[in-house]
Design a protein around this motif. Sequence first.
Motif, PDB file in Angstrom:
ATOM      1  N   GLU A 102      40.753 -15.171  80.182  1.00 29.95           N
ATOM      2  CA  GLU A 102      41.049 -16.578  80.434  1.00 29.95           C
ATOM      3  C   GLU A 102      39.797 -17.458  80.460  1.00 29.95           C
ATOM      4  O   GLU A 102      39.898 -18.672  80.517  1.00 29.95           O
ATOM      5  CB  GLU A 102      41.796 -16.725  81.761  1.00 29.95           C
ATOM      6  CG  GLU A 102      43.181 -16.104  81.765  1.00 29.95           C
ATOM      7  CD  GLU A 102      44.098 -16.718  80.723  1.00 29.95           C
ATOM      8  OE1 GLU A 102      44.063 -17.958  80.565  1.00 29.95           O
ATOM      9  OE2 GLU A 102      44.840 -15.964  80.062  1.00 29.95           O
ATOM     10  N   VAL A 103      38.622 -16.833  80.440  1.00 34.94           N
ATOM     11  CA  VAL A 103      37.376 -17.605  80.436  1.00 34.94           C
ATOM     12  C   VAL A 103      37.196 -18.238  79.057  1.00 34.94           C
ATOM     13  O   VAL A 103      37.131 -17.533  78.043  1.00 34.94           O
ATOM     14  CB  VAL A 103      36.163 -16.707  80.778  1.00 34.94           C
ATOM     15  CG1 VAL A 103      34.865 -17.516  80.707  1.00 34.94           C
ATOM     16  CG2 VAL A 103      36.336 -16.102  82.157  1.00 34.94           C
ATOM     17  N   GLY A 104      37.123 -19.538  79.011  1.00 33.73           N
ATOM     18  CA  GLY A 104      37.061 -20.239  77.732  1.00 33.73           C
ATOM     19  C   GLY A 104      35.694 -20.242  77.086  1.00 33.73           C
ATOM     20  O   GLY A 104      35.565 -20.121  75.867  1.00 33.73           O
ATOM     21  N   ASN A 105      34.637 -20.351  77.886  1.00 34.63           N
ATOM     22  CA  ASN A 105      33.278 -20.411  77.358  1.00 34.63           C
ATOM     23  C   ASN A 105      32.827 -19.034  76.894  1.00 34.63           C
ATOM     24  O   ASN A 105      32.816 -18.073  77.678  1.00 34.63           O
ATOM     25  CB  ASN A 105      32.328 -20.945  78.440  1.00 34.63           C
ATOM     26  CG  ASN A 105      30.949 -21.238  77.887  1.00 34.63           C
ATOM     27  OD1 ASN A 105      30.225 -20.330  77.500  1.00 34.63           O
ATOM     28  ND2 ASN A 105      30.589 -22.514  77.862  1.00 34.63           N
ATOM     29  N   MET A 106      32.452 -18.909  75.619  1.00 35.94           N
ATOM     30  CA  MET A 106      32.086 -17.615  75.049  1.00 35.94           C
ATOM     31  C   MET A 106      30.845 -17.023  75.707  1.00 35.94           C
ATOM     32  O   MET A 106      30.778 -15.820  75.994  1.00 35.94           O
ATOM     33  CB  MET A 106      31.862 -17.759  73.544  1.00 35.94           C
ATOM     34  CG  MET A 106      31.579 -16.442  72.832  1.00 35.94           C
ATOM     35  SD  MET A 106      32.941 -15.256  72.944  1.00 35.94           S
ATOM     36  CE  MET A 106      34.174 -16.082  71.926  1.00 35.94           C
ATOM     37  N   LYS A 107      29.835 -17.869  75.966  1.00 35.12           N
ATOM     38  CA  LYS A 107      28.605 -17.374  76.594  1.00 35.12           C
ATOM     39  C   LYS A 107      28.873 -16.878  78.004  1.00 35.12           C
ATOM     40  O   LYS A 107      28.364 -15.834  78.421  1.00 35.12           O
ATOM     41  CB  LYS A 107      27.550 -18.480  76.615  1.00 35.12           C
ATOM     42  CG  LYS A 107      26.966 -18.811  75.248  1.00 35.12           C
ATOM     43  CD  LYS A 107      25.842 -19.829  75.367  1.00 35.12           C
ATOM     44  CE  LYS A 107      25.236 -20.124  73.978  1.00 35.12           C
ATOM     45  NZ  LYS A 107      24.143 -21.138  74.075  1.00 35.12           N
ATOM     46  N   ALA A 108      29.693 -17.616  78.737  1.00 34.90           N
ATOM     47  CA  ALA A 108      30.044 -17.195  80.098  1.00 34.90           C
ATOM     48  C   ALA A 108      30.828 -15.886  80.076  1.00 34.90           C
ATOM     49  O   ALA A 108      30.606 -14.997  80.908  1.00 34.90           O
ATOM     50  CB  ALA A 108      30.862 -18.288  80.784  1.00 34.90           C
ATOM     51  N   ARG A 109      31.715 -15.744  79.107  1.00 38.57           N
ATOM     52  CA  ARG A 109      32.507 -14.518  78.992  1.00 38.57           C
ATOM     53  C   ARG A 109      31.622 -13.304  78.727  1.00 38.57           C
ATOM     54  O   ARG A 109      31.795 -12.249  79.336  1.00 38.57           O
ATOM     55  CB  ARG A 109      33.531 -14.679  77.867  1.00 38.57           C
ATOM     56  CG  ARG A 109      34.555 -13.550  77.806  1.00 38.57           C
ATOM     57  CD  ARG A 109      35.467 -13.707  76.613  1.00 38.57           C
ATOM     58  NE  ARG A 109      36.189 -14.967  76.641  1.00 38.57           N
ATOM     59  CZ  ARG A 109      37.018 -15.366  75.670  1.00 38.57           C
ATOM     60  NH1 ARG A 109      37.187 -14.610  74.605  1.00 38.57           N
ATOM     61  NH2 ARG A 109      37.649 -16.518  75.763  1.00 38.57           N
ATOM     62  N   LYS A 110      30.660 -13.459  77.821  1.00 38.75           N
ATOM     63  CA  LYS A 110      29.739 -12.354  77.525  1.00 38.75           C
ATOM     64  C   LYS A 110      28.871 -12.024  78.734  1.00 38.75           C
ATOM     65  O   LYS A 110      28.552 -10.855  78.989  1.00 38.75           O
ATOM     66  CB  LYS A 110      28.868 -12.724  76.323  1.00 38.75           C
ATOM     67  CG  LYS A 110      29.623 -12.734  75.000  1.00 38.75           C
ATOM     68  CD  LYS A 110      28.697 -13.032  73.832  1.00 38.75           C
ATOM     69  CE  LYS A 110      29.470 -12.984  72.508  1.00 38.75           C
ATOM     70  NZ  LYS A 110      28.593 -13.277  71.349  1.00 38.75           N
ATOM     71  N   THR A 111      28.483 -13.051  79.469  1.00 41.64           N
ATOM     72  CA  THR A 111      27.689 -12.824  80.679  1.00 41.64           C
ATOM     73  C   THR A 111      28.480 -12.033  81.703  1.00 41.64           C
ATOM     74  O   THR A 111      27.973 -11.080  82.308  1.00 41.64           O
ATOM     75  CB  THR A 111      27.243 -14.172  81.288  1.00 41.64           C
ATOM     76  OG1 THR A 111      26.504 -14.915  80.317  1.00 41.64           O
ATOM     77  CG2 THR A 111      26.382 -13.944  82.526  1.00 41.64           C
ATOM     78  N   TYR A 112      29.740 -12.407  81.894  1.00 43.52           N
ATOM     79  CA  TYR A 112      30.594 -11.696  82.846  1.00 43.52           C
ATOM     80  C   TYR A 112      30.824 -10.244  82.399  1.00 43.52           C
ATOM     81  O   TYR A 112      30.847  -9.332  83.233  1.00 43.52           O
ATOM     82  CB  TYR A 112      31.940 -12.411  82.988  1.00 43.52           C
ATOM     83  CG  TYR A 112      31.847 -13.777  83.621  1.00 43.52           C
ATOM     84  CD1 TYR A 112      30.907 -14.040  84.603  1.00 43.52           C
ATOM     85  CD2 TYR A 112      32.709 -14.806  83.239  1.00 43.52           C
ATOM     86  CE1 TYR A 112      30.822 -15.293  85.195  1.00 43.52           C
ATOM     87  CE2 TYR A 112      32.622 -16.066  83.820  1.00 43.52           C
ATOM     88  CZ  TYR A 112      31.669 -16.302  84.792  1.00 43.52           C
ATOM     89  OH  TYR A 112      31.581 -17.537  85.371  1.00 43.52           O
ATOM     90  N   GLN A 113      30.991 -10.036  81.101  1.00 45.21           N
ATOM     91  CA  GLN A 113      31.169  -8.675  80.592  1.00 45.21           C
ATOM     92  C   GLN A 113      29.965  -7.812  80.934  1.00 45.21           C
ATOM     93  O   GLN A 113      30.102  -6.650  81.335  1.00 45.21           O
ATOM     94  CB  GLN A 113      31.361  -8.704  79.064  1.00 45.21           C
ATOM     95  CG  GLN A 113      32.695  -9.246  78.612  1.00 45.21           C
ATOM     96  CD  GLN A 113      32.823  -9.244  77.111  1.00 45.21           C
ATOM     97  OE1 GLN A 113      32.515  -8.256  76.445  1.00 45.21           O
ATOM     98  NE2 GLN A 113      33.253 -10.355  76.541  1.00 45.21           N
TER      99      GLN A 113
END
Length: 307
Positions: A102-113
């Motif tokens: 559900e995280v829309g920002n791609m950079k934020a999603r990769k960071t969380y991963q």
Amino acid sequence: MTKTKKKIKWKRYLPLYLMMLPGAAYLVINNYIPMGGLILAFKRFNYSLGIMESPWAGLGNFTYLFTGKDAFLMMRNTLSYNFVFIVLGTILAITVAILLNEVGNMKARKTYQTLILVPYLISIVIVSYIVYAFLSQDSGFVNNTLLKGMGKKSISWYTSPQYWPFILCLVYLWKSFGYHSIIYYATIIGIDSSYYEAATVDGATKWKQVWYITLPSLKPTIITLTLLSIGRIFYSDFGLFYQVPMNSGPLLNATSTIDTYVYRALLTLNDVGRSSAAGFLQSILGFIVVFSANLLVNKINKENALF
């Protein structure tokens, strides 16, 4: 003509064979050659006589796993912890994977991963010292900051077994959920987006989309990972149950599992035969449980069964 075709095919697939060679060699050396050592499970091993000349023990090496005073305790702990790990670990991993999607920002999603995967990559020895930094009676964060700030007495965590089922579950979930979340997340991003678009047009809420689209699509992955986990239900994470509690004697009622019990027995008795018997029995029981669980899945839905 046939020989020429075979030569052409051999040359075409030669790079693939070469790529397969290291993995195949590792599989043979690490998994198949050691299987010859299973004979130790049925022998009273004597170092001076060697494996083949040592006297046979029959099933004697297996009996101590069922007749010892700690047999029920280690079996109960091993099965109970693994059951909780499978249930809570699956729920947490799926929840995090859905939230990650559900995280829309791609950079934020990769960071969380990356962040959720870091605990999985940390050595269990380092994890044990991180836990000690929190729970140490003299200098631990919990005693000296949290409990002291609330005006409560410090707790001797490493001599209080009643707290450790919760501590071990918390440490396991923190360390392992990231890896499984990534697997579930990889499945979620492979779901056809047209399903969600159609559901949105029909007025379905996010919760309904998750319940009627995401979770059914995750079912094959959930079943596969659960069956693999069930296959190791008679094993335990040795580092988690030995290193994290610092091998504290007062905690044995809460931390003793088959693996740690056998390790301590091996250190005390130096009995290789009994240790081999325990490992062999764990494998047999794991196979029976997986086969039975897969048979049940096969009857319910053949498409989701492993074999």
